[in-house]
Design a protein around this motif. Structure first.
Motif, PDB file in Angstrom:
ATOM      1  N   GLY A  39       0.764  -1.180  -0.362  1.00 44.20           N
ATOM      2  CA  GLY A  39      -0.046   0.018  -0.286  1.00 44.20           C
ATOM      3  C   GLY A  39       1.117   1.657   0.247  1.00 44.20           C
ATOM      4  N   ALA A  40       1.496   1.283  -0.056  1.00 42.91           N
ATOM      5  CA  ALA A  40       2.981   2.390   0.379  1.00 42.91           C
ATOM      6  C   ALA A  40       2.754   3.495  -1.330  1.00 42.91           C
ATOM      7  N   LEU A  41       3.207   2.558  -2.325  1.00 43.76           N
ATOM      8  CA  LEU A  41       3.259   3.676  -3.394  1.00 43.76           C
ATOM      9  C   LEU A  41       1.782   4.314  -3.153  1.00 43.76           C
ATOM     10  N   ALA A  42       0.498   3.480  -3.401  1.00 45.93           N
ATOM     11  CA  ALA A  42      -1.144   4.380  -3.072  1.00 45.93           C
ATOM     12  C   ALA A  42      -1.110   5.586  -2.096  1.00 45.93           C
ATOM     13  N   ALA A  43      -0.604   4.965  -1.237  1.00 45.41           N
ATOM     14  CA  ALA A  43      -0.422   6.130   0.160  1.00 45.41           C
ATOM     15  C   ALA A  43       0.071   7.286   0.167  1.00 45.41           C
ATOM     16  N   MET A  44       1.103   7.704  -1.456  1.00 47.32           N
ATOM     17  CA  MET A  44       2.314   8.329  -1.255  1.00 47.32           C
ATOM     18  C   MET A  44       1.399   8.841  -2.323  1.00 47.32           C
ATOM     19  N   ALA A  45       0.944   8.315  -3.364  1.00 46.48           N
ATOM     20  CA  ALA A  45       0.475   9.137  -4.739  1.00 46.48           C
ATOM     21  C   ALA A  45      -0.872  10.176  -3.633  1.00 46.48           C
ATOM     22  N   GLN A  46      -2.077   9.002  -2.934  1.00 47.49           N
ATOM     23  CA  GLN A  46      -2.661  10.124  -2.529  1.00 47.49           C
ATOM     24  C   GLN A  46      -2.464  11.222  -1.597  1.00 47.49           C
ATOM     25  N   ALA A  47      -1.618  11.605  -1.529  1.00 51.71           N
ATOM     26  CA  ALA A  47      -0.771  12.536   0.012  1.00 51.71           C
ATOM     27  C   ALA A  47      -0.314  13.106  -1.225  1.00 51.71           C
ATOM     28  N   LEU A  48      -0.359  13.246  -2.133  1.00 52.66           N
ATOM     29  CA  LEU A  48      -0.041  14.429  -3.182  1.00 52.66           C
ATOM     30  C   LEU A  48      -0.840  15.158  -3.988  1.00 52.66           C
ATOM     31  N   ASP A  50      -4.205  15.177  -2.466  1.00 46.77           N
ATOM     32  CA  ASP A  50      -4.300  15.963  -1.149  1.00 46.77           C
ATOM     33  C   ASP A  50      -3.749  17.447  -0.682  1.00 46.77           C
ATOM     34  N   ALA A  51      -2.742  16.990  -1.261  1.00 51.68           N
ATOM     35  CA  ALA A  51      -1.366  18.111  -0.986  1.00 51.68           C
ATOM     36  C   ALA A  51      -0.662  19.027  -2.411  1.00 51.68           C
ATOM     37  N   PRO A  52      -2.071  19.551  -2.899  1.00 53.97           N
ATOM     38  CA  PRO A  52      -1.219  20.103  -4.687  1.00 53.97           C
ATOM     39  C   PRO A  52      -0.126  20.875  -4.441  1.00 53.97           C
ATOM     40  N   GLU A  53      -0.428  21.783  -3.236  1.00 56.74           N
ATOM     41  CA  GLU A  53       1.440  22.773  -3.649  1.00 56.74           C
ATOM     42  C   GLU A  53       2.692  22.557  -3.206  1.00 56.74           C
ATOM     43  N   ALA A  54       2.326  20.679  -2.919  1.00 51.05           N
ATOM     44  CA  ALA A  54       3.429  20.291  -2.771  1.00 51.05           C
ATOM     45  C   ALA A  54       4.290  19.223  -3.229  1.00 51.05           C
ATOM     46  N   VAL A  55       5.953  18.911  -3.372  1.00 49.22           N
ATOM     47  CA  VAL A  55       5.947  18.717  -4.310  1.00 49.22           C
ATOM     48  C   VAL A  55       6.973  17.011  -4.995  1.00 49.22           C
ATOM     49  N   ARG A  86      18.848  24.478   5.984  1.00 47.72           N
ATOM     50  CA  ARG A  86      19.786  25.577   7.277  1.00 47.72           C
ATOM     51  C   ARG A  86      20.966  24.483   7.493  1.00 47.72           C
ATOM     52  N   ASP A  87      19.897  23.061   8.402  1.00 48.18           N
ATOM     53  CA  ASP A  87      20.577  22.165   8.829  1.00 48.18           C
ATOM     54  C   ASP A  87      20.442  21.126   8.283  1.00 48.18           C
ATOM     55  N   LEU A  88      20.501  21.357   6.454  1.00 49.64           N
ATOM     56  CA  LEU A  88      20.817  19.830   5.757  1.00 49.64           C
ATOM     57  C   LEU A  88      20.701  18.529   6.565  1.00 49.64           C
ATOM     58  N   HIS A  89      19.015  18.726   6.879  1.00 49.20           N
ATOM     59  CA  HIS A  89      18.251  17.552   7.392  1.00 49.20           C
ATOM     60  C   HIS A  89      17.712  16.909   5.976  1.00 49.20           C
ATOM     61  N   CYS A  90      18.980  15.917   5.914  1.00 43.65           N
ATOM     62  CA  CYS A  90      18.002  15.087   4.234  1.00 43.65           C
ATOM     63  C   CYS A  90      16.888  14.307   4.584  1.00 43.65           C
ATOM     64  N   LEU A  91      15.341  14.673   4.878  1.00 44.27           N
ATOM     65  CA  LEU A  91      14.377  14.337   5.730  1.00 44.27           C
ATOM     66  C   LEU A  91      13.632  13.077   4.502  1.00 44.27           C
ATOM     67  N   PRO A  92      13.812  12.983   3.145  1.00 46.04           N
ATOM     68  CA  PRO A  92      12.879  11.427   2.718  1.00 46.04           C
ATOM     69  C   PRO A  92      14.029  11.245   2.697  1.00 46.04           C
ATOM     70  N   GLY A  93      13.081   9.356   2.879  1.00 45.27           N
ATOM     71  CA  GLY A  93      14.466   8.289   3.117  1.00 45.27           C
ATOM     72  C   GLY A  93      13.329   7.620   2.242  1.00 45.27           C
ATOM     73  N   PRO A  94      13.594   6.212   2.407  1.00 44.41           N
ATOM     74  CA  PRO A  94      12.893   5.359   1.269  1.00 44.41           C
ATOM     75  C   PRO A  94      11.385   5.488   1.731  1.00 44.41           C
ATOM     76  N   GLY A  95      11.446   5.399   0.208  1.00 44.57           N
ATOM     77  CA  GLY A  95       9.486   5.343  -0.063  1.00 44.57           C
ATOM     78  C   GLY A  95       9.058   6.671  -0.255  1.00 44.57           C
ATOM     79  N   ALA A  96       9.877   7.257  -0.695  1.00 42.53           N
ATOM     80  CA  ALA A  96      10.024   9.145  -1.221  1.00 42.53           C
ATOM     81  C   ALA A  96       8.548   9.109  -2.645  1.00 42.53           C
ATOM     82  N   LEU A  97       8.141   9.738  -2.583  1.00 46.30           N
ATOM     83  CA  LEU A  97       8.001   9.686  -4.474  1.00 46.30           C
ATOM     84  C   LEU A  97       7.883  11.616  -5.064  1.00 46.30           C
ATOM     85  N   PHE A  98       7.854  11.616  -6.011  1.00 52.84           N
ATOM     86  CA  PHE A  98       7.861  13.143  -6.371  1.00 52.84           C
ATOM     87  C   PHE A  98       7.462  13.311  -7.724  1.00 52.84           C
ATOM     88  N   ARG A  99       7.438  14.765  -7.483  1.00 50.92           N
ATOM     89  CA  ARG A  99       6.459  15.190  -9.396  1.00 50.92           C
ATOM     90  C   ARG A  99       7.013  15.313 -10.339  1.00 50.92           C
TER      91      ARG A  99
END
Length: 242
Positions: A39-48, A50-55, A86-99
């Motif tokens: 269900g990972a891909l479906a959940a990530m796609a739905q999040a995008l 639901d948040a059309p401003e997010a990339v 500023r902190d170079l905290h590379c947030l996305p780990g495995p499972g990230a999707l982008f447009r």
């Protein structure tokens, strides 16, 4: 499913080739050691949706060892531009999707970078819009001694964070709010380079990077992250003499 094969030219070149052949409006990747949960891909796609401003959308993820046994859960923080830039905290780990359209505007991963190409890409991508965290455990990250993340880095690779940040802040199109983070980001890049040199047992270079970080932004040294960096470097040096 389409399988592509090419001569080994590094992760960035492989991803660029794969994404050029992809046909979807969302893109992602998964390292060979990691895995997605059902269900990972479906959940990530739905999040995008639901948040059309997010990339980009990224999930929480589990930790597994070399035999796939669970060892913990990573709950990354909600997206914060300060944490990334500023902190170079590379947030996305495995499972990230982008447009895809954002990827094409930001540009592909830099094939000259072998240690932090993801950080370089996420910094560029964030100029186009925010990321969104999905508070569900949707992937697993395999942590073991043979993983590339934990192998010693050459001196050139250990200095990649500094080169990435210096190039980033030379961009003429950076908003003023981003430009104001240059000094702190440079100090954090120096700290990250320092710990890479330290864990690769180049103590003199590690000390030089720590000193430069302190001179660039003294406040950067007074953080829990810096204490952790110093601890990792000391532990690596101690191991050298066992």
């Amino acid at each position: 499913m389409t399988v592509l094969r090419q001569a080994n030219a590094g992760q960035s070149a492989a991803l660029t080739a794969g994404w050029a052949r992809a046909s979807g409006t969302l893109l992602g990747y998964l390292s060979a050691d990691d895995r997605l949960r059902p269900g990972a891909l479906a959940a990530m796609a739905q999040a995008l949706v639901d948040a059309p401003e997010a990339v980009l959308a990224y999930p929480d993820f589990g930790l597994i060892d070399a035999s796939s046994s669970p060892t913990g859960i990573v709950t990354p923080p909600d997206y914060d531009e300060d944490l990334l830039i500023r902190d170079l905290h590379c947030l996305p780990g495995p499972g990230a999707l982008f447009r895809r359209d954002a990827y094409e505007r930001a540009g592909p991963w830099d094939a000259t970078l072998r240690q932090v190409p993801d950080l370089d890409f996420f910094l560029r991508l964030a100029l186009l819009g925010p990321f969104v965290r999905v508070p569900q455990v949707l992937a697993d990250y395999r942590k073991h001694a043979g993983a590339a993340t934990y192998r010693p880095a050459s001196a050139d690779r250990a200095d990649e964070p500094l080169r990435v940040v210096e190039r980033y802040f030379r961009r003429p199109d950076l908003p003023e709010r981003v430009q104001r983070r240059a000094r702190a980001a440079t100090a954090n890049a120096l700290l990250l380079s320092a710990v890479m040199h330290g864990t690769s047992r180049r103590s003199w270079l590690a000390v030089r990077r720590f000193v430069r970080a302190g001179l660039t932004s003294p406040a950067t040294l007074c953080t829990r992250k810096t204490v952790g960096y110093v601890g990792r470097s000391i532990a690596a040096q101690a191991g050298r003499w066992r």
